[in-house]
Design an enzyme around this catalytic site. Structure first.
Site, PDB file in Angstrom:
ATOM      1  N   GLU A  77       0.865  -1.141  -0.122  1.00  0.00           N
ATOM      2  CA  GLU A  77       0.111  -0.030  -0.012  1.00  0.00           C
ATOM      3  C   GLU A  77       0.890   1.381   0.148  1.00  0.00           C
ATOM      4  OE1 GLU A  77      -3.013   0.020   3.227  1.00  0.00           O
ATOM      5  OE2 GLU A  77      -3.931  -1.875   2.414  1.00  0.00           O
ATOM      6  N   GLU A  99      -5.164  -8.835   0.769  1.00  0.00           N
ATOM      7  CA  GLU A  99      -5.824  -8.719   1.948  1.00  0.00           C
ATOM      8  C   GLU A  99      -7.090  -8.273   1.741  1.00  0.00           C
ATOM      9  OE1 GLU A  99      -4.443  -5.178   4.461  1.00  0.00           O
ATOM     10  OE2 GLU A  99      -2.180  -5.943   3.836  1.00  0.00           O
TER      11      GLU A  99
HETATM   12  C1  BGP Z   1      -4.487  -2.042   5.462  1.00  0.00           C
HETATM   13  C2  BGP Z   1      -2.877  -2.454   6.036  1.00  0.00           C
HETATM   14  C3  BGP Z   1      -2.676  -3.377   7.095  1.00  0.00           C
HETATM   15  C4  BGP Z   1      -3.852  -3.341   7.969  1.00  0.00           C
HETATM   16  C5  BGP Z   1      -5.280  -3.263   7.498  1.00  0.00           C
HETATM   17  C6  BGP Z   1      -6.364  -3.117   8.468  1.00  0.00           C
HETATM   18  O1  BGP Z   1      -4.482  -1.092   4.882  1.00  0.00           O
HETATM   19  O2  BGP Z   1      -2.126  -2.891   4.931  1.00  0.00           O
HETATM   20  O3  BGP Z   1      -1.322  -2.875   7.664  1.00  0.00           O
HETATM   21  O4  BGP Z   1      -3.735  -2.523   9.243  1.00  0.00           O
HETATM   22  O5  BGP Z   1      -5.365  -2.410   6.516  1.00  0.00           O
HETATM   23  O6  BGP Z   1      -6.486  -1.736   8.500  1.00  0.00           O
HETATM   24  P1  BGP Z   1      -6.600  -1.053   9.966  1.00  0.00           P
HETATM   25  O7  BGP Z   1      -5.470  -1.525  10.570  1.00  0.00           O
HETATM   26  O8  BGP Z   1      -6.318   0.473   9.547  1.00  0.00           O
HETATM   27  O9  BGP Z   1      -7.706  -1.205  10.697  1.00  0.00           O
END
Ligand code: BGP
Length: 465
Positions: free
Chosen positions: A168, A369
């Site tokens: 990302e 993801e």
């Molecule tokens: C994505 C990232 C992760 C993870 C996930 C969940 O954007 O790659 O690192 O954290 O989101 O989101 P958040 O942690 O902001 O709830």
């Protein structure tokens, strides 16, 4: 039981985490931007919880990976922390304990039947490199990143066959330089544009080195992980559509196009030139970007982006911001995950699949993801001590159904990874929202498989559901 949605043979069923979110800071010789931010402003983190312990993966990787095996997964992504592996950023001298640690993690993955997918940067820039050089604003830092990455390939390339350059990268641009959710929390559109370019350059330089070192022989592949948030316009009206195109070019195709096509989107270049905020590049760098595109794409999908023509006033005090071209649109009736504040829109999985098929040469790709963060999961614990997270199972099923539809129409998707195997530390949200198949009790670090963990095991066994 009849299987309605069957997936392709050798489909990757897995889950992703990252070094900074799982390991804890134990024995790490350098601080990342997040480590530093927590040290100077702990109150900015939910409940004051920082990355110091995370889910203790540094100490418990053996037991943790055994649990990941127990829920049946066949693949697993984490990241190598620059701040753990490297002792001297300029020379690339390694830290022996960091080498030992990542060797053990990789070997244990393989022993447990988990295909290791290694990512090289997950928001974890060494803070020294920000203070010394301006971090990703600096092309010297791009070259130092290549020094680190070479070490990774040398040390682990014999066993790791799937690598990703960045997770990302647009979030680094947004968080550090536009919307203030990553240290140093600047608001500086011009710097943001340079960083966006430098991250693309860094990714291409890493790919160049990967091939120069021969890591592509013997089955090695390299990709990038992008969070795609397809921009849907409020209406088919010309102005809304144009706003969505611009939003898309800044947040999605700014990385997607260079990664796959080797050049930046026309519309983005036009705007940046017109507004006089274009990045600094050289012919030679643009050649590197052109000649070093990815083998495969990882797509993180959580939420769509909904956009309308600009209606709100432009805040001139902030200087140039991409937001001058669009407003976010809160679509009436949209389905929300109230804990994370993100829209739930599974249909987008299909749209992404078809977009890659039709506009990106149908490159091999996977969902790297997808997940649902929920607060207060303790309230779903049953008499046996298991969290009954049916909402998560339903969320995955819906998303997989649309992915399946895209695959059955020819999109070249080879896997599905959720976020995340074991509840982990979520940046400034810390442990507010939990995403895992496996729960972590923060007081004891006890780990317990949730209902979704049992469910995914069956899905993997049946290669569908
Ligand atoms: C994505 C990232 C992760 C993870 C996930 C969940 O954007 O790659 O690192 O954290 O989101 O989101 P958040 O942690 O902001 O709830």
């Amino acid at each position: 039981m009849s299987i309605q949605f069957k997936f392709l043979e050798n489909f990757w069923w897995g889950s992703a985490t990252s070094g900074p979110q799982s390991e804890g800071r134990f024995n790490k010789k350098h601080d990342s931007v997040f480590d530093h931010w927590f040290d100077i402003e702990p109150e900015a983190f939910f409940d004051g919880v920082g990355p110091n312990v995370a889910s203790n993966f540094y100490n418990s990787h053996k037991e943790d990976l055994a649990l990941v095996k127990e829920i049946g997964l066949n693949s697993f992504r984490t990241s190598i922390q620059w701040t753990r592996l490297i002792k001297d950023f300029e020379t690339g001298e390694v830290d022996e304990d960091g080498v030992r640690f990542y060797n053990e993690v990789i070997d244990e993955c393989i022993e447990n039947g988990l295909l290791p997918v290694m990512n090289l940067h997950h928001f974890d820039l060494p803070v020294e490199l920000y203070h010394q050089y301006g971090g990703w604003e600096s092309k010297h830092v791009v070259d130092l990143f290549v020094v680190f990455v070479k070490k990774c390939f040398e040390l682990f390339g014999d066993r790791v066959k799937y690598w990703t350059t960045f997770n990302e990268p647009i979030v680094v641009v947004e968080g550090e330089y536009l919307y203030q959710f990553h240290y140093p929390k600047l608001v500086d559109g011009k710097k943001a544009v340079q960083v966006l370019y430098n991250l693309n350059l860094a990714s291409a330089k890493v790919i160049e080195v990967f091939r120069a070192m021969g890591c592509d022989k013997d089955g090695g592949k390299i990709g990038i992980v992008l969070n795609l948030t397809p921009a849907y316009p409020r209406s088919n009206g010309e102005e809304d559509v144009r706003a969505a195109q611009i939003g898309d070019s800044f947040f999605n195709t700014s990385f997607l196009d260079p990664a796959i096509k080797g050049h930046f989107p026309e519309i983005l270049i036009e705007i940046l030139e017109k507004d006089n905020v274009m990045w600094k590049s050289t012919e030679e760098e643009l050649e590197i970007i052109k000649n070093n595109t990815i083998d495969f794409l990882g797509v993180n999908y959580y939420q769509p982006r909904r956009v309308k023509a600009k209606e709100s006033e432009i805040d001139e005090s902030k200087g140039w911001m991409p937001d001058k071209y669009f407003d976010n649109y809160e679509m009436p009736g949209r389905r929300m995950n109230p804990y994370r504040g993100w829209e739930i829109y599974p249909e987008c999985m299909y749209d992404i699949a078809i977009n890659i098929r039709d506009n990106y040469n149908n490159i091999p790709w996977y969902i790297s993801e997808n997940g649902m963060g929920v607060e207060g999961e303790e309230k779903y614990i049953n008499a046996d001590g298991i969290i009954e997270d049916d909402y998560r199972i339903d969320f995955y099923k819906e998303h997989l159904e649309y992915l399946h539809k895209g695959i059955s129409e020819g999109s070249n998707c080879f896997g599905y990874h959720t976020w995340t195997p074991i509840d982990c530390w979520s940046w400034s949200n810390a442990y507010k929202n939990r995403y895992g198949f496996i729960a972590v009790d923060l007081d004891t670090q006890r780990k317990t498989i949730k209902k979704s963990g049992r469910w995914i095991k069956e899905v993997v066994e049946n290669n569908g559901f």
